[in-house]
Write a protein that holds these residues in place. Structure first.
Motif, PDB file in Angstrom:
ATOM      1  N   GLU A   1      22.527  10.848  -6.477  1.00  0.00           N
ATOM      2  CA  GLU A   1      23.218   9.698  -5.863  1.00  0.00           C
ATOM      3  C   GLU A   1      22.220   8.631  -5.415  1.00  0.00           C
ATOM      4  OE1 GLU A   1      24.235  12.845  -4.702  1.00  0.00           O
ATOM      5  OE2 GLU A   1      26.428  12.902  -4.899  1.00  0.00           O
ATOM      6  N   ASP A   2      21.116   9.080  -4.803  1.00  0.00           N
ATOM      7  CA  ASP A   2      20.072   8.141  -4.361  1.00  0.00           C
ATOM      8  C   ASP A   2      19.538   7.336  -5.534  1.00  0.00           C
ATOM      9  OD1 ASP A   2      20.201   9.027  -1.778  1.00  0.00           O
ATOM     10  OD2 ASP A   2      18.524  10.427  -1.954  1.00  0.00           O
ATOM     11  N   ILE A   3      19.239   8.049  -6.621  1.00  0.00           N
ATOM     12  CA  ILE A   3      18.661   7.404  -7.795  1.00  0.00           C
ATOM     13  C   ILE A   3      19.653   6.421  -8.406  1.00  0.00           C
ATOM     14  CG2 ILE A   3      17.684   7.815 -10.102  1.00  0.00           C
ATOM     15  CD1 ILE A   3      15.923   8.859  -7.762  1.00  0.00           C
ATOM     16  N   ALA A   4      20.913   6.827  -8.457  1.00  0.00           N
ATOM     17  CA  ALA A   4      21.950   5.949  -9.023  1.00  0.00           C
ATOM     18  C   ALA A   4      22.026   4.646  -8.232  1.00  0.00           C
ATOM     19  CB  ALA A   4      23.292   6.664  -9.009  1.00  0.00           C
ATOM     20  N   LYS A   5      21.955   4.750  -6.901  1.00  0.00           N
ATOM     21  CA  LYS A   5      22.006   3.554  -6.050  1.00  0.00           C
ATOM     22  C   LYS A   5      20.806   2.658  -6.316  1.00  0.00           C
ATOM     23  CE  LYS A   5      24.512   5.289  -2.115  1.00  0.00           C
ATOM     24  NZ  LYS A   5      24.311   5.925  -0.804  1.00  0.00           N
ATOM     25  N   ARG A   6      19.616   3.274  -6.371  1.00  0.00           N
ATOM     26  CA  ARG A   6      18.394   2.495  -6.549  1.00  0.00           C
ATOM     27  C   ARG A   6      18.345   1.828  -7.919  1.00  0.00           C
ATOM     28  NH1 ARG A   6      13.692   6.424  -5.056  1.00  0.00           N
ATOM     29  NH2 ARG A   6      15.016   7.795  -3.852  1.00  0.00           N
ATOM     30  N   CYS A   7      18.846   2.526  -8.947  1.00  0.00           N
ATOM     31  CA  CYS A   7      18.797   1.978 -10.312  1.00  0.00           C
ATOM     32  C   CYS A   7      20.039   1.149 -10.635  1.00  0.00           C
ATOM     33  CB  CYS A   7      18.680   3.106 -11.330  1.00  0.00           C
ATOM     34  SG  CYS A   7      17.149   4.000 -11.222  1.00  0.00           S
ATOM     35  N   LYS A   8      20.989   1.123  -9.729  1.00  0.00           N
ATOM     36  CA  LYS A   8      22.281   0.455  -9.952  1.00  0.00           C
ATOM     37  C   LYS A   8      22.963   1.004 -11.215  1.00  0.00           C
ATOM     38  CE  LYS A   8      21.311  -3.696  -7.338  1.00  0.00           C
ATOM     39  NZ  LYS A   8      19.937  -4.180  -7.221  1.00  0.00           N
ATOM     40  N   LEU A   9      22.985   2.335 -11.293  1.00  0.00           N
ATOM     41  CA  LEU A   9      23.636   3.005 -12.424  1.00  0.00           C
ATOM     42  C   LEU A   9      24.737   3.907 -11.874  1.00  0.00           C
ATOM     43  CD1 LEU A   9      20.456   4.174 -14.380  1.00  0.00           C
ATOM     44  CD2 LEU A   9      22.005   2.367 -15.076  1.00  0.00           C
ATOM     45  N   LYS A  10      25.590   4.389 -12.780  1.00  0.00           N
ATOM     46  CA  LYS A  10      26.612   5.352 -12.377  1.00  0.00           C
ATOM     47  C   LYS A  10      25.934   6.699 -12.145  1.00  0.00           C
ATOM     48  CE  LYS A  10      30.344   3.338 -15.091  1.00  0.00           C
ATOM     49  NZ  LYS A  10      31.034   3.478 -16.373  1.00  0.00           N
ATOM     50  N   VAL A  11      26.458   7.461 -11.183  1.00  0.00           N
ATOM     51  CA  VAL A  11      25.893   8.794 -10.908  1.00  0.00           C
ATOM     52  C   VAL A  11      25.977   9.657 -12.168  1.00  0.00           C
ATOM     53  CG1 VAL A  11      26.033  10.842  -9.440  1.00  0.00           C
ATOM     54  CG2 VAL A  11      26.498   8.609  -8.467  1.00  0.00           C
ATOM     55  N   SER A  12      27.052   9.504 -12.925  1.00  0.00           N
ATOM     56  CA  SER A  12      27.218  10.291 -14.160  1.00  0.00           C
ATOM     57  C   SER A  12      26.135   9.977 -15.188  1.00  0.00           C
ATOM     58  CB  SER A  12      28.605  10.046 -14.755  1.00  0.00           C
ATOM     59  OG  SER A  12      28.768   8.679 -15.061  1.00  0.00           O
ATOM     60  N   GLU A  13      25.719   8.704 -15.239  1.00  0.00           N
ATOM     61  CA  GLU A  13      24.648   8.296 -16.168  1.00  0.00           C
ATOM     62  C   GLU A  13      23.325   8.946 -15.771  1.00  0.00           C
ATOM     63  OE1 GLU A  13      24.793   3.904 -17.823  1.00  0.00           O
ATOM     64  OE2 GLU A  13      25.453   3.908 -15.742  1.00  0.00           O
ATOM     65  N   VAL A  14      23.050   8.931 -14.464  1.00  0.00           N
ATOM     66  CA  VAL A  14      21.810   9.526 -13.957  1.00  0.00           C
ATOM     67  C   VAL A  14      21.816  11.032 -14.214  1.00  0.00           C
ATOM     68  CG1 VAL A  14      20.434   9.939 -11.866  1.00  0.00           C
ATOM     69  CG2 VAL A  14      21.496   7.718 -12.217  1.00  0.00           C
ATOM     70  N   ARG A  15      22.950  11.677 -13.940  1.00  0.00           N
ATOM     71  CA  ARG A  15      23.058  13.123 -14.160  1.00  0.00           C
ATOM     72  C   ARG A  15      22.832  13.490 -15.618  1.00  0.00           C
ATOM     73  NH1 ARG A  15      28.231  14.220 -10.455  1.00  0.00           N
ATOM     74  NH2 ARG A  15      27.119  14.026  -8.491  1.00  0.00           N
ATOM     75  N   ALA A  16      23.372  12.684 -16.521  1.00  0.00           N
ATOM     76  CA  ALA A  16      23.225  12.960 -17.958  1.00  0.00           C
ATOM     77  C   ALA A  16      21.754  12.946 -18.355  1.00  0.00           C
ATOM     78  CB  ALA A  16      24.008  11.931 -18.765  1.00  0.00           C
ATOM     79  N   VAL A  17      21.010  11.951 -17.842  1.00  0.00           N
ATOM     80  CA  VAL A  17      19.578  11.860 -18.155  1.00  0.00           C
ATOM     81  C   VAL A  17      18.824  13.028 -17.516  1.00  0.00           C
ATOM     82  CG1 VAL A  17      17.492  10.453 -17.886  1.00  0.00           C
ATOM     83  CG2 VAL A  17      19.658   9.352 -18.453  1.00  0.00           C
ATOM     84  N   LEU A  18      19.143  13.331 -16.260  1.00  0.00           N
ATOM     85  CA  LEU A  18      18.471  14.437 -15.567  1.00  0.00           C
ATOM     86  C   LEU A  18      18.703  15.760 -16.289  1.00  0.00           C
ATOM     87  CD1 LEU A  18      19.145  13.530 -11.815  1.00  0.00           C
ATOM     88  CD2 LEU A  18      16.970  13.384 -13.027  1.00  0.00           C
ATOM     89  N   ASN A  19      19.904  15.961 -16.778  1.00  0.00           N
ATOM     90  CA  ASN A  19      20.206  17.200 -17.503  1.00  0.00           C
ATOM     91  C   ASN A  19      19.409  17.309 -18.798  1.00  0.00           C
ATOM     92  OD1 ASN A  19      21.962  18.366 -15.651  1.00  0.00           O
ATOM     93  ND2 ASN A  19      23.714  17.224 -16.451  1.00  0.00           N
ATOM     94  N   LYS A  20      19.262  16.169 -19.496  1.00  0.00           N
ATOM     95  CA  LYS A  20      18.463  16.169 -20.733  1.00  0.00           C
ATOM     96  C   LYS A  20      17.018  16.518 -20.426  1.00  0.00           C
ATOM     97  CE  LYS A  20      21.282  12.829 -23.233  1.00  0.00           C
ATOM     98  NZ  LYS A  20      21.447  11.376 -23.469  1.00  0.00           N
ATOM     99  N   LEU A  21      16.488  15.946 -19.351  1.00  0.00           N
ATOM    100  CA  LEU A  21      15.102  16.226 -18.964  1.00  0.00           C
ATOM    101  C   LEU A  21      14.964  17.655 -18.425  1.00  0.00           C
ATOM    102  CD1 LEU A  21      14.222  12.849 -17.174  1.00  0.00           C
ATOM    103  CD2 LEU A  21      13.637  13.500 -19.498  1.00  0.00           C
ATOM    104  N   HIS A  22      16.039  18.149 -17.848  1.00  0.00           N
ATOM    105  CA  HIS A  22      16.050  19.526 -17.329  1.00  0.00           C
ATOM    106  C   HIS A  22      15.943  20.541 -18.474  1.00  0.00           C
ATOM    107  CE1 HIS A  22      16.904  22.830 -14.667  1.00  0.00           C
ATOM    108  NE2 HIS A  22      17.936  23.193 -15.405  1.00  0.00           N
ATOM    109  N   ASN A  23      16.521  20.206 -19.622  1.00  0.00           N
ATOM    110  CA  ASN A  23      16.449  21.083 -20.798  1.00  0.00           C
ATOM    111  C   ASN A  23      15.010  21.330 -21.243  1.00  0.00           C
ATOM    112  OD1 ASN A  23      19.218  21.301 -20.903  1.00  0.00           O
ATOM    113  ND2 ASN A  23      19.457  19.623 -22.380  1.00  0.00           N
ATOM    114  N   TYR A  24      14.135  20.369 -20.930  1.00  0.00           N
ATOM    115  CA  TYR A  24      12.721  20.497 -21.296  1.00  0.00           C
ATOM    116  C   TYR A  24      11.876  20.983 -20.108  1.00  0.00           C
ATOM    117  CZ  TYR A  24      13.597  18.055 -25.676  1.00  0.00           C
ATOM    118  OH  TYR A  24      14.055  17.695 -26.911  1.00  0.00           O
ATOM    119  N   GLY A  25      12.527  21.262 -18.997  1.00  0.00           N
ATOM    120  CA  GLY A  25      11.813  21.722 -17.807  1.00  0.00           C
ATOM    121  C   GLY A  25      11.060  20.612 -17.096  1.00  0.00           C
ATOM    122  N   ILE A  26      11.402  19.348 -17.431  1.00  0.00           N
ATOM    123  CA  ILE A  26      10.714  18.214 -16.796  1.00  0.00           C
ATOM    124  C   ILE A  26      11.385  17.861 -15.461  1.00  0.00           C
ATOM    125  CG2 ILE A  26      10.164  15.755 -17.046  1.00  0.00           C
ATOM    126  CD1 ILE A  26      10.012  16.405 -20.148  1.00  0.00           C
TER     127      ILE A  26
END
Ligand SMILES: [Zn+2]
Length: 210
Positions: free
Chosen positions: A94-119
């Motif tokens: 939520e914090d990141i979404a606010k700072r980037c002015k993005l939807k929380v769902s958009e941020v979560r989607a990116v985080l999940n992709k990066l999570h798949n690589y352990g990043i």
């Protein structure tokens, strides 16, 4: 009712026809402008807050690894860099979404992709009073750099270049890096969005000199 209306209309027309009335109207907003100016300079605490807030905001995670930029975009999409840069410290989606002015769902989607690589890694914590779980994310940039480097090396390995030559591939290279630039097969260049993995400038078609 109608009588009152006409009297009001008369008053307005009288006032606007007089020059004094107009001058008064103009001076009023000028006074109003002075008030907030004064209040800003007087309250010292407000000034300090105004300075410290943007400073905290500008603190961003620097992506210095030359391969990392391209790699993160490849796996996390075009928003990946913008999001990763906000992780100078652990934060919620939520914090990141606010700072980037993005939807929380958009941020979560990116985080999940990066999570798949352990990043992107998260820690779950439970709020004792509310009983709710909250997730705080952070970035393992050392791990990200390792994967990025390995991937780029694989892309430009002798074997992959050799097989591209055998397949009669078209090659691309970076004019800015000159001789230091590898000859990049079309397929790989496409993966890199035709951007040099070393400097980020555009790749150009490489013509064999024979
Ligand atoms: Zn280059």
């Amino acid at each position: 009712m109608s009588g009152k209306k006409t009297s009001k209309a008369k008053l307005i027309s009288k006032g606007s026809s007089k020059k004094v009335g107009k001058a008064k109207k103009l001076s009023a907003p000028a006074k109003k402008l002075l008030i907030p100016k004064k209040s800003i300079t007087i309250s010292k605490s407000a000034k300090i807050k105004a300075v410290s807030a943007p400073a905290a905001k500008s603190k961003k995670l620097k992506i210095e690894d030359k391969y990392l930029n391209i790699f993160l975009t490849q796996i996390g999409g075009e928003r990946a860099i913008q999001i990763v840069q906000e992780f100078a410290a652990p934060a919620s989606d939520e914090d990141i979404a606010k700072r980037c002015k993005l939807k929380v769902s958009e941020v979560r989607a990116v985080l999940n992709k990066l999570h798949n690589y352990g990043i992107a890694v998260y820690e779950r914590s439970r709020d004792e009073s509310s009983g709710w779980y909250s997730y705080v994310w952070k970035m393992d940039m050392a791990h990200a750099s390792k994967i990025a480097e390995a991937r780029v090396k694989e892309d430009f390995s002798v074997e992959s270049t050799q097989s591209s030559i055998e397949q009669g591939c078209q090659f691309y290279h970076c004019k800015d890096c000159g001789n230091a630039s590898p000859k990049i097969p079309f397929e790989t260049a496409m993966d890199y969005s035709f951007k040099c993995p070393q400097c980020g400038n555009g790749l150009a078609f490489y013509e064999k000199k024979e």
